[in-house]
Scaffold this active site. Structure first.
Site: not given
Ligand code: NAD
Length: 299
Positions: A173, A242
């Site tokens: 991911k 992030k």
């Protein structure tokens, strides 16, 4: 037999994902979020409310967490009143948040020490896919735990990929989101340059979409978001920032140079400074527009 599912974290993604669990399977759902309003919305859809993450776990065979970042997962699972306090031996934690793989492994060790199992299962695609249950789910963990969790994961996703041992879903991911973040910032610079130099945006899109410069964001995100002046998320700048930092951290740990990613990360950071933290990540184009003194918009 009805399986008891718990869900912690009912935000932009967790809300539609948990609704799909009620809608699609033979499941009882119990939910918790630090925001009461988010819990009330799920209760109106047929879920039970819990007063803490521990209470969710006490009443669940499978507990799903969908939280912003590593410290949130640590707090919600390992902290006081957290999932771990309530987990019964034999139950399973599926963390679907995008977080640092080292935190995943730390949480998994604590979960396993209690006689429970864990998968990391972060998701790809958008809030729209979360709504219609067509997310891409990248799972890490034991193969048999993944197989046992497939029916519940299938309520939320149409493509399930087992990536390897615990933490592997997060690695895949993070790599994916690093690349997509780079592409989003590269599009911002390319489109702004073309428009500032006097070419129509529609002409640029027509050409770029039909050469090797083509990419999904020229079709699916930019034309319906920033290029239309719509900055609502979508995938928020704060989450893109992030994820870029998760990639830079992993690169640092493994001595993999990520110079292009580092540069893209700073464009997202500038977008945050311009007030776009909670806007869609295509709003990163505002940084380049601001410097160039043009607006890049579809007529
Ligand atoms: P969000 O900020 O909208 O939602 C997070 C939710 O968690 C909020 O409702 C918040 O109140 C709750 N929360 C935070 N700490 C908590 C705690 N200790 N206990 C209980 N609840 C707590 O975030 P999101 O967009 O739903 O994203 C969730 C995860 O999915 C992130 O890791 C993100 O990177 C990832 N993701 C998001 C998208 C997207 O398009 N939004 C797509 C793919 C993956």
């Amino acid at each position: 037999m009805t399986q008891k599912i718990g869900f912690v974290g009912l935000g932009a993604m967790g809300r539609p994902m948990s609704k799909n669990i009620i809608g699609k399977g033979n499941y009882e759902l119990i939910v918790y979020d630090v925001v009461d309003r988010a819990v009330e919305e799920l209760v109106a859809h047929g879920a039970k409310a819990a007063a803490s993450a521990a209470e969710v776990a006490e009443n669940s065979d499978v507990i799903i967490t969908m939280l912003p970042n590593s410290p949130d997962v640590e707090a919600a699972v390992l902290g006081p009143g957290g999932v771990l306090e309530g987990m019964r031996p034999g139950s399973t934690l599926i963390d679907m948040s995008t977080i640092d793989p080292a935190t995943t492994r730390k949480v998994a060790a604590a979960v396993q020490a209690k006689g429970c199992s864990m998968l990391d299962a972060p998701v790809g695609r958008s809030t729209a896919n979360a709504e219609d249950g067509t997310l891409l789910i990248m799972a890490g963990g034991e193969e048999d735990v993944f197989e046992a969790c497939k029916p519940i994961l299938s309520c939320m996703g149409s493509d399930l990929v087992h990536c390897g041992p615990i933490g592997s879903g997060e690695i895949v991911k993070i790599v994916n989101n690093m690349l997509t973040g780079i592409i989003v910032t590269a599009n911002a610079e390319a489109l702004t340059l073309g428009v500032k130099a006097g070419v129509k945006l529609e002409t640029l899109l027509q050409v770029l979409r039909s050469t090797a410069a083509n990419n999904g964001h020229l079709h699916a995100t930019y034309p319906v978001k920033a290029l239309k002046g719509d900055f609502s998320p979508g995938f928020a700048v704060r989450l893109a920032y992030k994820d870029m930092n998760l990639a830079l951290s992993l690169g640092g740990q493994l001595s993999v140079p990520l110079s292009v990613a580092a540069s893209s990360t700073q464009l997202f950071n500038m977008a945050r400074g311009l007030g776009h933290d909670n806007h869609d990540y295509t709003s990163v184009i505002s940084v380049v527009e601001e410097c160039a003194g043009v607006k890049v918009r579809i007529d």
